[in-house]
Design a protein around this motif. Sequence first.
Motif, PDB file in Angstrom:
ATOM      1  N   MET A   1      30.505  59.567  43.912  1.00 56.88           N
ATOM      2  CA  MET A   1      30.200  58.281  44.507  1.00 56.88           C
ATOM      3  C   MET A   1      31.199  58.016  45.631  1.00 56.88           C
ATOM      4  N   ARG A   2      30.675  57.654  46.794  1.00 58.50           N
ATOM      5  CA  ARG A   2      31.547  57.346  47.934  1.00 58.50           C
ATOM      6  C   ARG A   2      32.232  56.010  47.721  1.00 58.50           C
ATOM      7  N   ASN A   3      33.462  55.935  48.168  1.00 62.12           N
ATOM      8  CA  ASN A   3      34.260  54.727  48.001  1.00 62.12           C
ATOM      9  C   ASN A   3      34.293  53.956  49.320  1.00 62.12           C
ATOM     10  N   ILE A   4      33.248  53.190  49.597  1.00 65.37           N
ATOM     11  CA  ILE A   4      33.128  52.442  50.845  1.00 65.37           C
ATOM     12  C   ILE A   4      33.494  50.986  50.591  1.00 65.37           C
ATOM     13  N   PRO A   5      34.451  50.420  51.341  1.00 66.99           N
ATOM     14  CA  PRO A   5      34.803  49.014  51.138  1.00 66.99           C
ATOM     15  C   PRO A   5      33.647  48.082  51.508  1.00 66.99           C
ATOM     16  N   ILE A   6      33.407  47.092  50.656  1.00 65.25           N
ATOM     17  CA  ILE A   6      32.348  46.114  50.875  1.00 65.25           C
ATOM     18  C   ILE A   6      33.009  44.756  51.116  1.00 65.25           C
ATOM     19  N   PRO A   7      32.944  44.199  52.330  1.00 63.54           N
ATOM     20  CA  PRO A   7      33.549  42.883  52.580  1.00 63.54           C
ATOM     21  C   PRO A   7      32.853  41.806  51.749  1.00 63.54           C
ATOM     22  N   VAL A   8      33.637  40.888  51.193  1.00 64.42           N
ATOM     23  CA  VAL A   8      33.095  39.797  50.389  1.00 64.42           C
ATOM     24  C   VAL A   8      33.254  38.499  51.169  1.00 64.42           C
ATOM     25  N   ASP A   9      32.128  37.810  51.430  1.00 65.67           N
ATOM     26  CA  ASP A   9      32.161  36.514  52.107  1.00 65.67           C
ATOM     27  C   ASP A   9      32.480  35.446  51.066  1.00 65.67           C
ATOM     28  N   THR A  10      33.697  34.958  51.070  1.00 65.83           N
ATOM     29  CA  THR A  10      34.155  33.999  50.061  1.00 65.83           C
ATOM     30  C   THR A  10      33.964  32.543  50.496  1.00 65.83           C
ATOM     31  N   HIS A  11      33.449  32.296  51.683  1.00 64.82           N
ATOM     32  CA  HIS A  11      33.369  30.935  52.216  1.00 64.82           C
ATOM     33  C   HIS A  11      32.440  30.004  51.433  1.00 64.82           C
ATOM     34  N   ARG A  12      31.425  30.534  50.789  1.00 67.59           N
ATOM     35  CA  ARG A  12      30.494  29.686  50.031  1.00 67.59           C
ATOM     36  C   ARG A  12      30.783  29.678  48.537  1.00 67.59           C
ATOM     37  N   LEU A  13      31.932  30.195  48.176  1.00 67.85           N
ATOM     38  CA  LEU A  13      32.320  30.266  46.768  1.00 67.85           C
ATOM     39  C   LEU A  13      33.561  29.417  46.529  1.00 67.85           C
ATOM     40  N   ARG A  14      33.674  28.915  45.316  1.00 70.18           N
ATOM     41  CA  ARG A  14      34.868  28.200  44.894  1.00 70.18           C
ATOM     42  C   ARG A  14      35.534  29.074  43.840  1.00 70.18           C
ATOM     43  N   PHE A  15      36.838  29.265  43.951  1.00 69.36           N
ATOM     44  CA  PHE A  15      37.569  30.121  43.026  1.00 69.36           C
ATOM     45  C   PHE A  15      38.628  29.315  42.286  1.00 69.36           C
ATOM     46  N   SER A  16      38.757  29.599  41.003  1.00 68.93           N
ATOM     47  CA  SER A  16      39.821  29.036  40.172  1.00 68.93           C
ATOM     48  C   SER A  16      40.521  30.192  39.477  1.00 68.93           C
ATOM     49  N   CYS A  17      41.813  30.044  39.263  1.00 70.71           N
ATOM     50  CA  CYS A  17      42.578  31.071  38.550  1.00 70.71           C
ATOM     51  C   CYS A  17      42.329  30.896  37.055  1.00 70.71           C
ATOM     52  N   ALA A  18      41.600  31.837  36.459  1.00 68.99           N
ATOM     53  CA  ALA A  18      41.275  31.773  35.034  1.00 68.99           C
ATOM     54  C   ALA A  18      42.389  32.380  34.181  1.00 68.99           C
ATOM     55  N   LYS A  19      43.089  33.363  34.722  1.00 73.32           N
ATOM     56  CA  LYS A  19      44.185  34.016  34.011  1.00 73.32           C
ATOM     57  C   LYS A  19      45.247  34.386  35.032  1.00 73.32           C
ATOM     58  N   ALA A  20      46.470  33.991  34.760  1.00 80.95           N
ATOM     59  CA  ALA A  20      47.569  34.184  35.709  1.00 80.95           C
ATOM     60  C   ALA A  20      47.762  35.656  36.076  1.00 80.95           C
ATOM     61  N   PRO A  21      48.308  35.911  37.278  1.00 82.13           N
ATOM     62  CA  PRO A  21      48.541  37.290  37.714  1.00 82.13           C
ATOM     63  C   PRO A  21      49.470  38.038  36.759  1.00 82.13           C
ATOM     64  N   ARG A  22      49.168  39.337  36.593  1.00 79.95           N
ATOM     65  CA  ARG A  22      50.048  40.198  35.804  1.00 79.95           C
ATOM     66  C   ARG A  22      50.013  41.586  36.422  1.00 79.95           C
ATOM     67  N   PRO A  23      51.085  42.353  36.275  1.00 76.92           N
ATOM     68  CA  PRO A  23      51.088  43.705  36.835  1.00 76.92           C
ATOM     69  C   PRO A  23      49.967  44.541  36.221  1.00 76.92           C
ATOM     70  N   ARG A  24      49.327  45.341  37.071  1.00 76.67           N
ATOM     71  CA  ARG A  24      48.246  46.209  36.594  1.00 76.67           C
ATOM     72  C   ARG A  24      48.842  47.488  36.025  1.00 76.67           C
ATOM     73  N   LEU A  25      48.420  47.833  34.825  1.00 77.22           N
ATOM     74  CA  LEU A  25      48.925  49.035  34.167  1.00 77.22           C
ATOM     75  C   LEU A  25      48.068  50.240  34.523  1.00 77.22           C
ATOM     76  N   LEU A  26      48.744  51.366  34.782  1.00 76.28           N
ATOM     77  CA  LEU A  26      48.047  52.632  34.979  1.00 76.28           C
ATOM     78  C   LEU A  26      47.728  53.270  33.635  1.00 76.28           C
ATOM     79  N   ASP A  27      48.655  53.078  32.693  1.00 78.30           N
ATOM     80  CA  ASP A  27      48.517  53.709  31.384  1.00 78.30           C
ATOM     81  C   ASP A  27      49.013  52.737  30.315  1.00 78.30           C
ATOM     82  N   GLN A  28      48.135  52.358  29.385  1.00 78.79           N
ATOM     83  CA  GLN A  28      48.490  51.410  28.324  1.00 78.79           C
ATOM     84  C   GLN A  28      49.597  51.968  27.428  1.00 78.79           C
TER      85      GLN A  28
END
Length: 117
Positions: A1-28
Amino acid sequence: MRNIPIPVDTHRLRFSCAKAPRPRLLDQESGKIKTDKQGNTIYETVLLAEDEFGRMELVKVGTSGEPPIAQGQDVVPTGMIGYTWEQTRNGEVRWGISYKAASIVPVSGKPGGGERG
């Protein structure tokens, strides 16, 4: 599968933080944390996205560096793009879209957000 970036138009969306930021783990198991090419920690934030019709979806969004946001805040992701992914585990094919943003900032300086303009 090709990894092509898809731009997301966020202007018509409202976003709320549901879960605070945390470092992403490579390996649990090892606890190894994912970093970008410059060595910055990749943070993962769960956002609630709502469209103008009231439809909602939870999305995990990655950023380089920790966004200055907290759970419950209304936020604005900038430079958001999606990438399709596919993997096979135990003969089962899974696929989805992962999201990245250049930044995620609060709508206002107060927890809980404020009005979007």
